[in-house]
Design a protein around this motif. Structure first.
Motif, PDB file in Angstrom:
ATOM      1  N   THR A   8       0.899  -1.300  -0.147  1.00 45.59           N
ATOM      2  CA  THR A   8      -0.109  -0.099  -0.121  1.00 45.59           C
ATOM      3  C   THR A   8       0.800   1.043   0.080  1.00 45.59           C
ATOM      4  N   GLU A  10       0.328   5.156   0.438  1.00 44.39           N
ATOM      5  CA  GLU A  10      -0.247   6.581   0.629  1.00 44.39           C
ATOM      6  C   GLU A  10       0.370   7.633   0.236  1.00 44.39           C
ATOM      7  N   GLN A  15      -5.016   6.428  -1.375  1.00 48.84           N
ATOM      8  CA  GLN A  15      -4.316   5.175  -1.401  1.00 48.84           C
ATOM      9  C   GLN A  15      -4.115   4.459  -2.767  1.00 48.84           C
ATOM     10  N   GLU A  17      -1.810   0.950  -4.769  1.00 50.30           N
ATOM     11  CA  GLU A  17      -1.208  -0.397  -4.678  1.00 50.30           C
ATOM     12  C   GLU A  17       0.086  -0.220  -5.338  1.00 50.30           C
ATOM     13  N   ALA A  68       5.722  -0.709   2.195  1.00 46.38           N
ATOM     14  CA  ALA A  68       4.834   0.267   2.332  1.00 46.38           C
ATOM     15  C   ALA A  68       5.183   1.399   2.604  1.00 46.38           C
ATOM     16  N   SER A  70       4.254   6.077   3.097  1.00 38.66           N
ATOM     17  CA  SER A  70       3.272   7.168   3.444  1.00 38.66           C
ATOM     18  C   SER A  70       4.117   8.232   2.894  1.00 38.66           C
TER      19      SER A  70
END
Length: 289
Positions: A8, A10, A15, A17, A68, A70
């Motif tokens: 994921t 962000e 969001q 993928e 992942a 952010s």
């Protein structure tokens, strides 16, 4: 064979993928993410994002997805209130602002402009305001100068921009932890023959480039604006552009002609296809977003 690992990503309030090992920029663009990009070779910095997970700035075109993430489009910055010295309408869709405040930014540095929630408070920062990134256009030591574009502002902020007058306040976010005023120095083009090629939306900066470069080199050989097109790579085949470059080469007196591309969405590979027949080496091309 094991399935590819999906992670994921962000990006601000959205969001997405990505598969482990994917190129971050390519993955985001394929899913419709609004991410700026330019050369896709790590040279222009247009695709820079801030990785909040690791507290570092990254170039998405040079980043492979390893976990992942952010991310945010906004790099850490400090906000200050600046006074408007002189608002000038350049045309129906662009306004030049000269601003006085605590800034050491100069030509080529990036700042963000926002509007206070109320004119009655010169220091109040509206946490929900939209900040609009701009290029500093002033020489070092002079008051900050920027251009606001109608196409890049929401309707509410454009009306606020139109209503600005001398002594009004705007909020400016200034990047921290970055060396300022390095754009032309890092290009190493002092005293070299130079031309500027702009994307259509940056054509309005022609006079600013001319003024700045004539202080830097006596061989500023002109500015060319690509024509408006959904696919800017098609503009590179314009006969007028090729003629412009041929004339600049002839005027350069055998010195290495330096090209500055002020724009986005045209890759280093696309430029190379244009420049190779002209015998212009890729290291003579500089990207500015």
């Amino acid at each position: 064979m094991m399935d590819s690992q999906v992670l994921t990503i962000e990006l601000d309030d959205e969001q997405f993928e990505a598969v482990l090992g994917d190129n971050l920029l390519s993955s985001l663009l394929s899913q419709g993410a609004d991410v700026r990009y330019g050369c896709r070779a790590g040279a222009c910095g247009a695709c820079r994002l801030y990785d909040a997970s690791n507290c570092e700035s990254i170039l998405s075109c040079q980043t492979s997805v390893a976990s992942a993430m952010s991310l945010t489009r906004q790099t850490p910055a400090v906000s200050s209130s600046f006074s408007v010295l002189n608002p000038i309408c350049l045309n129906e869709s662009a306004i030049e602002l000269t601003l006085l405040g605590p800034s050491d930014d100069s030509f080529g540095d990036r700042v963000s402009v926002g509007f206070p929630a109320s004119k009655s408070s010169s220091v109040f920062i509206d946490e929900h305001a939209h900040f609009h990134e701009c290029m500093a256009l002033n020489p070092a030591g002079a008051p900050l100068k920027v251009v606001l574009h109608k196409a890049q502002l929401c309707d509410k902020d454009w009306l606020r921009a139109l209503a600005l007058s001398s002594d009004d306040k705007v909020d400016i976010k200034l990047s921290t932890g970055m060396r300022k005023g390095r754009l032309l120095f890092e290009m190493d083009i002092a005293d070299a023959p130079v031309v500027v090629i702009s994307s259509p939306d940056n054509a309005i900066y022609a006079s600013y480039w001319r003024e700045t470069l004539l202080d830097y080199t006596p061989m500023f050989l002109g500015h060319f604006a690509l024509y408006a097109n959904n696919d800017l790579t098609l503009s590179l085949a314009d006969d007028a552009l090729i003629t412009f470059l041929q004339e600049a080469l002839a005027s350069s007196g055998g010195a290495s002609l330096q090209l500055i591309y002020h724009g986005q969405n045209v890759s280093a590979k696309d430029w190379s296809l244009l420049l190779r027949p002209l015998r212009i080496h890729p290291n003579q091309l500089h990207f500015v977003r």
